[in-house]
Design an enzyme around this catalytic site. Structure first.
Site, PDB file in Angstrom:
ATOM      1  N   ASP A  76      66.342  16.788   9.265  1.00  0.00           N
ATOM      2  CA  ASP A  76      66.560  18.015   8.124  1.00  0.00           C
ATOM      3  C   ASP A  76      66.584  19.426   8.830  1.00  0.00           C
ATOM      4  O   ASP A  76      66.523  20.394   8.089  1.00  0.00           O
ATOM      5  CB  ASP A  76      65.556  17.898   7.022  1.00  0.00           C
ATOM      6  CG  ASP A  76      65.860  17.164   6.062  1.00  0.00           C
ATOM      7  OD1 ASP A  76      67.111  16.747   5.927  1.00  0.00           O
ATOM      8  OD2 ASP A  76      65.196  17.193   5.166  1.00  0.00           O
ATOM      9  N   ASP A  99      53.302  11.480  -0.123  1.00  0.00           N
ATOM     10  CA  ASP A  99      52.538  10.245   0.572  1.00  0.00           C
ATOM     11  C   ASP A  99      51.502   9.735  -0.888  1.00  0.00           C
ATOM     12  O   ASP A  99      51.147   8.679  -0.896  1.00  0.00           O
ATOM     13  CB  ASP A  99      52.096  10.492   1.613  1.00  0.00           C
ATOM     14  CG  ASP A  99      51.203  11.945   1.985  1.00  0.00           C
ATOM     15  OD1 ASP A  99      51.142  12.525   0.867  1.00  0.00           O
ATOM     16  OD2 ASP A  99      50.927  12.511   3.070  1.00  0.00           O
TER      17      ASP A  99
END
Length: 693
Positions: A267, A420
């Site tokens: 990214d 997460d």
């Protein structure tokens, strides 16, 4: 009342019986001893009587030398601290001010500054009263003098302040301190239970085990049949320092090449870093590794968006498991062989999480203190919850997911900065179980600068509060057992994510300094000394080599409560930078074994003929450009320190409160406030992350 039997006076009476005896010897080798009574001969002899003047002189010189050495050491430390303050505050050499981006940060700084100014004014008032001889503040049971006893206008104002303080200020502070102490004791009990659970696991040697050899087959030709299809993902963003070692470690995982696919999910918005990562991927692809490079043009959703985009590829449907590693993680070659077999014959298992190990834990004081916290988190919190509850928060990396569990739980969502934890909670609500492997360790880094650590902690403490607001209705309406719902809401979110930063900041950074100026609401010594030291002792047990740092650890945790409290409030009420994602800065350090392995691989590749698939002039120029960029990347960047205004303001507030406690002759409070104020001062001047010699 029972009679007191004391025979000391009776025993000490001079009951002399008989007549005194004087013995005189003519031999000069003997001394003359005069005995007055039977007890006189058995009295203790002074140790100094057998020493001559030269021995006494040497003893005094040694003591003076020790005292001078101690004073010189203290003077050196003080001089170094003053030099750092002079450089940071006056000359501003390599120093930048912390930018207050959000109104929330400015508001908190203003509140602390108001407290500081008020405390300085009250301290000046108390010093004047102390010099005048008005020692009313030493006695909690205040004696308010009558009108005839007033010694002037200042005395009258002082007495009016005492009455107002006792009637209107002390009661709410006392109520708030009692509430925080109760929360403190509840959280301490939770830590105690977790520690006892960890001891029980070690005593019984409880850990997940693999039965037999899951990869052993009779037919050698079908040996790859027992190896499931595994997808390995390495999400990264502008990771110039660590991309090479991470890709290199993942590409050396021991797994059949036709049963594994490595996705490098880049990214990065820096084109130079993109070229470097592409070149590294191309190098391993030419060596026969099944690896691909992916780059998103629109970076939305941060890491969650990156993973979600990668999982949407058509070829992912042919894979059963996915392993995730952040850019600074370096798994061992046998990582998949130690984790994937746990899924066999266990269809309810959704996640296998490995432990982190740190290559730079001894770099400076900041990394040592982080190592204490993270060792307790992995070995105690996650191991105990994994063994007894089959649930814990996914760490975002160094774990293997069953792709079916991800899909049934809704996949990666971009609604928080803790994707997460989000996927772990949703998978738990769907009935999936987790396993934590404390023996499987993956090398990584901890932040070496306070700036990087502060941004990381802000994300780690604001994200859970965002998630708590979003997933609370789903937890309440889920079909899991009631005790699992209670564990999620009361322990996982409220106690460990909300209550801990709240009481730590309120109790030790707000109430404790206030009680120095309002003695009616004084905190007991066991709250500020005994219980925190005992809990720090429990936290440091998983890292026994860090015992010398128990006092700095306790003080630094109280210091970090400012950042954690600010982040918790921002995430809970969606304020300011609650959804801000800042990539943690890495140093790109490798362990000694990793460096030896790299040298061995390089020596092997030197003996092998290079693989050339044809290169044009433009490609050669591009390779030369990449080489130049690598050389520039190896040059160490000059460190720029920052000044953190909130921490500095709290440092002066605590030091002011320590002076007030010294006037009131409160020894324990004085030392605690003094050391805590110095810790805030070191953190505010960005000295906590300096390299250790």
């Amino acid at each position: 009342m029972a009679p007191r039997l004391d025979f000391s006076d009776w025993w000490g009476k001079d009951n002399q019986k008989g007549t005194p005896v004087v013995v005189t010897m003519e031999n000069p080798n003997y001394s003359v001893v005069e005995i007055d009574g039977p007890d006189a001969a058995f009295q203790p002899v002074e140790k100094s009587r057998g020493k001559n003047a030269k021995q006494v002189t040497w003893v005094l010189l040694l003591k003076a030398h020790r005292a001078v050495g101690c004073v010189a050491w203290l003077a050196t430390v003080l001089w170094a601290l003053l030099g750092a303050i002079k450089m940071r505050l006056i000359f501003r050499q390599g120093v930048a001010m912390e930018s207050e981006k959000t109104s929330k940060g400015k508001l908190l700084f203003k509140v602390i500054r108001v407290f500081l100014v008020t405390s300085l004014a009250i301290l000046a008032f108390e010093v004047v009263a102390y010099l005048k001889g008005w020692h009313y503040f030493r006695n909690p049971n205040l004696h308010i003098p009558r009108t005839s006893e007033f010694q002037g206008l200042l005395h009258m104002v002082y007495v009016a302040w005492l009455e107002f303080r006792a009637d209107y200020i002390a009661p709410p502070i006392q109520a708030l301190s009692t509430f925080c102490v109760v929360l403190f004791l509840i959280q301490s009990a939770d830590r105690m239970i977790l520690s006892l659970g960890c001891l029980w696991i070690k005593y019984k040697k409880i850990k997940p085990r693999i039965e037999g050899d899951p990869f052993k087959v009779d037919d050698v030709e079908d040996s790859s049949y027992e190896y499931p299809m595994v997808l390995v993902q390495i999400p990264m963003c502008n990771e110039r320092e660590v991309y090479e070692q991470s890709i290199s470690a993942v590409c050396q995982i021991d797994w059949p090449k036709d049963r594994i696919l490595i996705q490098v999910l880049d990214d990065s918005d820096d084109e130079n870093i993109q070229l470097l990562i592409k070149a590294e991927v191309s190098k391993w692809y030419q060596r026969g590794i099944n690896i691909i490079y992916r780059h998103r043009l629109v970076r939305t959703g941060y890491k969650a968006g990156n993973l979600k985009s990668a999982m949407s590829c058509d070829y992912v449907k042919g894979y059963e498991f996915v392993a995730i590693f952040d850019a600074d993680f370096q798994p061992n070659p046998d990582f998949l062989k130690q984790t994937v077999p746990h899924f066999k014959d266990n269809p309810e298992l959704g996640l296998v999480q490995a432990r982190w190990a740190f290559v730079n834990k001894d770099e400076n004081l900041l990394t040592r203190l982080q190592n204490i916290n993270l060792c307790f988190h992995f070995e105690v919190e996650q191991q105990v919850n994994g063994v007894f509850l089959n649930f814990f928060g996914f760490n975002g990396t160094a774990g293997v997911w069953r792709i079916k569990a991800l899909e049934e739980s809704g996949g990666w969502l971009e609604r928080t900065t803790v994707e997460d934890m989000d996927i772990a909670v949703r998978a738990h609500l769907n009935g999936w179980k987790f396993i934590f492997l404390n023996d499987v360790k993956v090398l990584c880094e901890v932040p070496e600068s306070y700036e990087a650590y502060k941004k990381q902690q802000h994300r780690w403490h604001s994200g859970p509060m965002q998630l708590f607001r979003l997933c609370l209705p789903a937890v309440i309406t889920s079909k899991i057992a009631i005790w699992k719902k209670a564990n999620l809401i009361l322990l996982f979110f409220l106690l460990r994510k909300l209550i801990l930063p709240f009481y730590s900041f309120t109790l030790f950074c707000v109430i404790l300094p206030l009680t120095m100026f309002i003695p009616e609401a004084e905190l007991p010594v066991w709250v500020i000394c005994y219980v925190p030291v005992f809990m720090s002792f429990l936290n440091i047990l998983p890292a026994p080599k860090s015992f010398p740092f128990i006092v700095p650890y306790l003080l630094f945790e109280n210091t970090m409560s400012v950042t954690k409290f600010n982040a918790m409030v921002s995430g809970l009420f969606q304020l300011g930078s609650s959804y801000e994602w800042v990539v943690t800065k890495k140093a790109g350090r490798s362990s000694e074994s990793d460096l030896l392995a790299v040298m061995e691989r390089e020596s092997k590749t030197m003996n092998q003929p290079p693989i050339n698939r044809g290169a044009s002039e433009s490609e050669l120029s591009e390779l030369n450009q990449l080489k130049e960029q690598k050389e520039l990347a190896r040059q160490p960047a000059k460190k720029i320190n920052k000044i953190y205004r909130k921490e500095l303001a709290l440092a002066f507030l605590l030091l002011t409160a320590s002076v007030r406690s010294l006037l009131a002759a409160q020894g324990v409070h004085f030392y605690f406030l003094l050391f805590q104020g110095v810790t805030f001062l070191l953190v505010g001047l960005d000295l906590i992350g300096e390299q250790m010699s």
